[in-house]
Scaffold this active site. Structure first.
Site, mmCIF file in Angstrom:
data_model
loop_
_atom_site.group_PDB
_atom_site.id
_atom_site.type_symbol
_atom_site.label_atom_id
_atom_site.label_comp_id
_atom_site.label_asym_id
_atom_site.label_seq_id
_atom_site.Cartn_x
_atom_site.Cartn_y
_atom_site.Cartn_z
ATOM 1 N N GLU A 194 9.958 1.022 10.713
ATOM 2 C CA GLU A 194 10.953 2.095 10.644
ATOM 3 C C GLU A 194 10.185 3.400 10.767
ATOM 4 O OE1 GLU A 194 14.346 1.936 8.145
ATOM 5 O OE2 GLU A 194 14.144 4.073 7.765
ATOM 6 N N CYS B 47 13.799 10.298 7.191
ATOM 7 C CA CYS B 47 13.630 9.855 8.580
ATOM 8 C C CYS B 47 14.906 10.064 9.386
ATOM 9 C CB CYS B 47 13.187 8.408 8.616
ATOM 10 S SG CYS B 47 14.098 7.346 7.509
ATOM 11 N N LYS C 68 0.862 -1.174 0.000
ATOM 12 C CA LYS C 68 0.000 0.000 0.000
ATOM 13 C C LYS C 68 0.897 1.221 0.000
ATOM 14 C CE LYS C 68 -1.647 3.088 2.551
ATOM 15 N NZ LYS C 68 -1.711 4.259 1.697
ATOM 16 N N GLU D 107 9.334 15.187 15.478
ATOM 17 C CA GLU D 107 9.861 15.091 14.116
ATOM 18 C C GLU D 107 9.159 16.124 13.221
ATOM 19 O OE1 GLU D 107 9.068 11.471 11.810
ATOM 20 O OE2 GLU D 107 11.143 11.564 11.131
HETATM 21 P P1 NDP Z 1 2.075 8.324 7.977
HETATM 22 O O1 NDP Z 1 2.785 7.544 9.000
HETATM 23 O O2 NDP Z 1 0.687 8.717 8.263
HETATM 24 O O3 NDP Z 1 2.063 7.559 6.561
HETATM 25 C C1 NDP Z 1 2.937 6.542 6.167
HETATM 26 C C2 NDP Z 1 2.140 5.443 5.458
HETATM 27 O O4 NDP Z 1 1.168 4.895 6.340
HETATM 28 C C3 NDP Z 1 1.363 5.971 4.255
HETATM 29 O O5 NDP Z 1 1.306 4.981 3.259
HETATM 30 C C4 NDP Z 1 -0.008 6.181 4.850
HETATM 31 O O6 NDP Z 1 -1.013 6.208 3.885
HETATM 32 C C5 NDP Z 1 -0.129 4.972 5.752
HETATM 33 N N1 NDP Z 1 -1.133 5.082 6.782
HETATM 34 C C6 NDP Z 1 -1.612 6.189 7.383
HETATM 35 N N2 NDP Z 1 -2.539 5.848 8.314
HETATM 36 C C7 NDP Z 1 -2.642 4.508 8.296
HETATM 37 C C8 NDP Z 1 -3.414 3.567 9.031
HETATM 38 N N3 NDP Z 1 -4.276 3.933 9.968
HETATM 39 N N4 NDP Z 1 -3.260 2.257 8.765
HETATM 40 C C9 NDP Z 1 -2.377 1.850 7.831
HETATM 41 N N5 NDP Z 1 -1.634 2.688 7.088
HETATM 42 C C10 NDP Z 1 -1.748 4.009 7.331
HETATM 43 O O7 NDP Z 1 2.919 9.556 7.630
HETATM 44 P P2 NDP Z 1 2.421 10.887 6.919
HETATM 45 O O8 NDP Z 1 2.555 10.713 5.476
HETATM 46 O O9 NDP Z 1 1.096 11.335 7.431
HETATM 47 O O10 NDP Z 1 3.498 11.869 7.481
HETATM 48 C C11 NDP Z 1 3.378 12.276 8.830
HETATM 49 C C12 NDP Z 1 4.723 12.297 9.480
HETATM 50 O O11 NDP Z 1 5.273 10.983 9.517
HETATM 51 C C13 NDP Z 1 5.764 13.100 8.757
HETATM 52 O O12 NDP Z 1 5.640 14.427 9.066
HETATM 53 C C14 NDP Z 1 7.004 12.508 9.319
HETATM 54 O O13 NDP Z 1 7.232 13.063 10.581
HETATM 55 C C15 NDP Z 1 6.656 11.055 9.481
HETATM 56 N N6 NDP Z 1 7.140 10.238 8.363
HETATM 57 C C16 NDP Z 1 8.259 9.508 8.539
HETATM 58 C C17 NDP Z 1 8.767 8.767 7.507
HETATM 59 C C18 NDP Z 1 9.992 7.960 7.657
HETATM 60 O O14 NDP Z 1 10.664 7.681 6.665
HETATM 61 N N7 NDP Z 1 10.338 7.522 8.864
HETATM 62 C C19 NDP Z 1 8.146 8.733 6.201
HETATM 63 C C20 NDP Z 1 6.919 9.516 6.120
HETATM 64 C C21 NDP Z 1 6.472 10.229 7.177
HETATM 65 P P3 NDP Z 1 -1.484 7.607 3.260
HETATM 66 O O15 NDP Z 1 -0.279 8.440 3.048
HETATM 67 O O16 NDP Z 1 -2.102 7.168 1.994
HETATM 68 O O17 NDP Z 1 -2.432 8.179 4.244
#
Ligand code: NDP
Length: 503
Positions: A259, A293, A184, A394
């Site tokens: 992660e 990250c 996903k 973060e």
């Molecule tokens: P999320 O953790 O919300 O998203 C990461 C993935 O999880 C996306 O594919 C998202 O889908 C999916 N997701 C969101 N909610 C659910 C759920 N309830 N069940 C299963 N999957 C879910 O990150 P965001 O994109 O909202 O970013 C928010 C913050 O997360 C950033 O500001 C940053 O701080 C952190 N982040 C960290 C990353 C890393 O590499 N460690 C990468 C990205 C974000 P969808 O996007 O379609 O909602």
């Protein structure tokens, strides 16, 4: 590869299930936005629980299908290598897709797409090195051994920052082991995962081995993490979402690899070449507009060089070119999403309200084209303290806070005073000090006199709220395979079970 920027432009993309694009059962499609214009550029399918179910069924069927299950390791390795070759052949197109979807620099994506195939090559070579073990037991005329096997269907939830790279880190080893996959992608960057699934078919990987269900986290992600047909989850994203996913997975007694976020410390001692360390800090927190990250967002500088270091960092930051990601001279492109930009602005505002001072940056660029997109200037906040909100949470944007320190003990205390533990960096010529730091820091990765140089050959992952499980090297092969114990008795005799012999 049929999915190209041209084919995507203004199109509707289906889900990729059982080797083909299919329409979502709800018939719903959602726009994907180009961060440079804030305008939609194609629509992706909104998958729901029924679509997730059909993707998992397809992956389960592929897992037991002899076309995959009975394929020799060597053949599987060849297919993984072929997939890497196809990524390389389509590197420029894939780079452009990522660039349009999440605003990453085109030149950076071009380099990334040329590096990713090495990872496929590396894990392809591991397909026939998944060793079991023989175990001596107190039973003569017997052979006791552990078989190492694939796990089953792996559910992968990946974020919008560098989706191809994030996906490859676990997809390549999972394929080499013989698992099947349901991905996903983030609703903010879906296209490259679809293109990769299509390339897998071109490589000869059987239909159903890789399935992609696009859609948002709340609907599609939730459905995937509640599905009883998944054997293990891989998640990269925020700690907040990681907790939800781990909760759902726990209900089905399914393990996860997580992660999550970071608030990584970057430490500078007085004995270093300041310009080199400044480049390290800039690369650690401003590259990719800070949307990584491992961003070194808390910078601790030894007191004697604090003023000189800040001066050099501000001067270097002034020379960073914020601009359109497809322009060669651009150093920093836009933030990938509007909500993320608002978050970055909010953190800078909160830092200033708590007493930090903006040494440079701190706002959206004001001029023409850039004012229209989701851009943010690289920002240095001085007079920061480790207890300020922007230093604890973060940000995922180009913002660094600088804090002076006097002693090594004080520095370690500050560096470890965070809920996260993903990465860390130290700049010093004193190897004893560097090694003390490496031992005492709570972080999955320690970079000494460099930063942000992760390798797929080494085990990467987090501690504390940055997650658990390791990617890279043999470690990831262990994480996505399982041991099964087998005992053969070749004595030719079965003892009477009710005669107990005391030793
Ligand atoms: P999320 O953790 O919300 O998203 C990461 C993935 O999880 C996306 O594919 C998202 O889908 C999916 N997701 C969101 N909610 C659910 C759920 N309830 N069940 C299963 N999957 C879910 O990150 P965001 O994109 O909202 O970013 C928010 C913050 O997360 C950033 O500001 C940053 O701080 C952190 N982040 C960290 C990353 C890393 O590499 N460690 C990468 C990205 C974000 P969808 O996007 O379609 O909602």
């Amino acid at each position: 590869m049929k999915t190209t920027v041209k084919s995507l432009e203004g199109s509707r993309q289906g889900l990729f299930i059982d080797g083909a694009f299919v329409a979502p059962s709800s018939g719903l499609y959602v726009p994907s936005y180009d961060p440079t214009t804030a305008e939609p550029w194609y629509e992706f399918a909104q998958g729901d629980a029924a679509d997730v179910d059909s993707a998992v069924r397809s992956a389960k069927a592929a897992f037991v299908n002899p076309a995959w299950r009975r394929m020799t390791q060597t053949e599987r390795g060849k297919l993984v290598r072929r997939l890497g070759e196809l990524v390389l052949e389509n590197a420029d197109e894939l780079a452009m897709i990522e660039c349009r979807d999440n605003g990453k620099l085109l030149k950076e994506m071009r380099a990334q797409m040329r590096a990713i195939p090495d990872s496929y090559l590396y894990f392809a070579g591991m397909a026939d090195k998944l060793l079991g073990e023989t175990i001596p037991v107190n039973k003569l005329d017997s052979l006791n051994f552990n078989l190492r096997e694939p796990l089953g269907v792996i559910g992968m939830i990946i974020p919008w920052n560098s989706p191809m790279m994030m996906l490859t880190g676990t997809l390549a080893p999972c394929l080499a082991i013989g698992n099947t996959i349901v991905v996903k992608p983030s609703e903010h960057a879906t296209a490259s995962s679809l293109a990769l699934a299509e390339l897998a078919i071109e490589a000869g990987i059987p239909p159903g081995v890789i399935n992609v269900v696009s859609g948002d986290g709340a609907t599609t992600g939730e459905a995937l993490t509640r599905h009883p047909g998944i054997t293990k989850y891989v998640f990269t994203g925020s700690t907040f979402t990681g907790r939800k996913i781990a909760g759902n997975a726990a209900h089905n007694l399914v393990p996860c690899q997580m992660e999550l976020g970071g608030k990584s410390p970057h430490v500078i001692f007085s004995d270093v070449d300041i310009d080199r360390a400044v480049n390290g800090v800039v690369s650690g927190v401003f590259a990719a507009a800070g949307q990584t990250c491992v961003a070194g967002s808390r910078c601790f500088v030894e007191q004697p060089i604090y003023n000189r270091f800040v001066e050099a960092l501000v001067e270097r930051t002034r020379r960073i070119k914020v601009g359109h990601p497809q322009v060669e001279v651009t150093d920093i492109g836009p933030i990938a999403l509007a909500s993320q930009l608002a978050k970055v602005e909010d953190y800078v505002g909160s830092g200033v309200r708590e007493g930090a001072k903006v040494a440079i940056g701190g706002r959206k660029p004001q001029n023409g084209e850039l004012a229209r997109g989701w851009y943010f200037e690289p920002t240095v906040l001085v007079e920061a303290r480790n207890d300020m909100r922007f230093m604890r949470e973060e940000i995922f944007g180009p913002v660094v806070g600088i804090v002076p320190f006097k002693t090594e003990e004080e520095m370690i205390e500050l560096a470890n005073d965070t809920e996260y533990g993903l990465a860390s960096g130290i700049w010093t010529k004193d190897i004893d000090r560097a090694m003390r730091f490496a031992r005492n820091i709570d972080a999955g990765t320690v970079w000494i006199n460099t930063y942000r140089s992760a390798a797929y050959m080494s085990a990467n992952g987090g501690m504390k709220n940055s997650g658990y499980g390791r990617r890279g090297g043999f470690e990831v092969m262990r994480e996505f395979s399982r041991l099964k114990n087998v005992l053969i008795d070749y004595s030719g005799a079965m003892q009477d079970p009710f005669v107990i012999r005391l030793r």
